[in-house]
Design an enzyme around this catalytic site. Sequence first.
Site, mmCIF file in Angstrom:
data_model
loop_
_atom_site.group_PDB
_atom_site.id
_atom_site.type_symbol
_atom_site.label_atom_id
_atom_site.label_comp_id
_atom_site.label_asym_id
_atom_site.label_seq_id
_atom_site.Cartn_x
_atom_site.Cartn_y
_atom_site.Cartn_z
ATOM 1 N N ARG A 72 26.586 33.898 9.118
ATOM 2 C CA ARG A 72 27.121 34.324 7.820
ATOM 3 C C ARG A 72 28.024 35.542 7.983
ATOM 4 N NH1 ARG A 72 24.116 30.573 7.185
ATOM 5 N NH2 ARG A 72 22.475 30.248 5.657
ATOM 6 N N HIS A 119 31.767 35.687 6.533
ATOM 7 C CA HIS A 119 32.087 36.650 5.476
ATOM 8 C C HIS A 119 33.079 37.705 5.961
ATOM 9 C CE1 HIS A 119 28.668 35.740 2.475
ATOM 10 N NE2 HIS A 119 28.738 34.742 3.339
ATOM 11 N N ASN A 152 27.176 39.220 -0.036
ATOM 12 C CA ASN A 152 26.924 39.590 1.355
ATOM 13 C C ASN A 152 25.471 39.958 1.630
ATOM 14 O OD1 ASN A 152 29.455 39.144 2.461
ATOM 15 N ND2 ASN A 152 30.195 41.194 1.971
ATOM 16 N N HIS A 163 25.041 25.984 6.867
ATOM 17 C CA HIS A 163 23.856 26.189 6.030
ATOM 18 C C HIS A 163 22.626 25.495 6.606
ATOM 19 C CE1 HIS A 163 25.997 27.422 2.027
ATOM 20 N NE2 HIS A 163 25.997 28.365 2.937
#
Length: 316
Positions: free
Chosen positions: A63, A67, A95, A192
Amino acid sequence: MAMANFLALFLLMELIAGGYRDGANGLSMNYYVFSCPFAEAIVRNTVTSALKSDPTLAAGLVRMHFHDCWIQGCDGSVLIDSTKDNTAEKESPGNQSVRGFELIDDVKEQLEEQCPGVVSCADIVAMAAREAVALSGGPVYDIPKGRKDGRRSKIEDTLSAPAPTFNASELVRVFGLRGFSAQDMVALSGGHTLGVARCLTFKNRLSDPVDPTMDSDFSKTLSKTCSGGDDAEQTFDMTRNNFDNFYFQALQRKSGVLFSDQTLYNNPRTKSIVKGYAMNQAKFFLDFQQAMVKMSLLDVKEGSQGEVRADCRKIN
């Protein structure tokens, strides 16, 4: 002398295998082969040790890379701490699933001892995500290095990030603006397969009426999760720490956690891609690694466009 000869031979083999050359953007697979030859090993060993202690950290590192790259490009901006004069990206609600900041600090400290001022925080984030994927059972791949660290990190910039309420058409559009195909987007969504979502990100699907695209039993599962509050966690699939194609199989069962997950199976343009990945994990792995390399090159900074931070949490 023998050690020096061995190192010279090792470096030569690396050059031959990896093709030391500047690409069109100045990045290369072997960017640190002379300036910091043990950089890759330090990242790999640190991530390996951390995941042995806490396998759930893999999801946070993947992630973090996404991000970071989506906002201002892959420049380590997600690592910067807020100050009294600036609220940084990492404070954004979107976040809160990002983890591993201490690991990045650890790697940076080791690298600064070995080769001060050489390896960027942006490259550390990209390499750590790559290792997290491989160590969780996912594809093994390499990425070009040579990114510089950015000098900007503002919470308002995170408003451009894809939201968990986006439908497939909106996801195709926003990813397309960054140069990604629909296939790239679905493959990246497969990240995911690692980790969890907080109730806050999917509780809107449980409101009256309940999202009809959800399996009725699964909606009860999500409701039970949310009885624990907004921060209660729900795994995306049954193997939260394993990188596999179970995420896509869950979408086929109408058991996608986020609206932005399940929508991929409900839209004709993306449904066939989901079905393909659910049946063929090798195909998913191949497309995922290609999409990750593409993502790692988003708006990279070079030369005077950026810097190599001494401390990943603050601008030099």
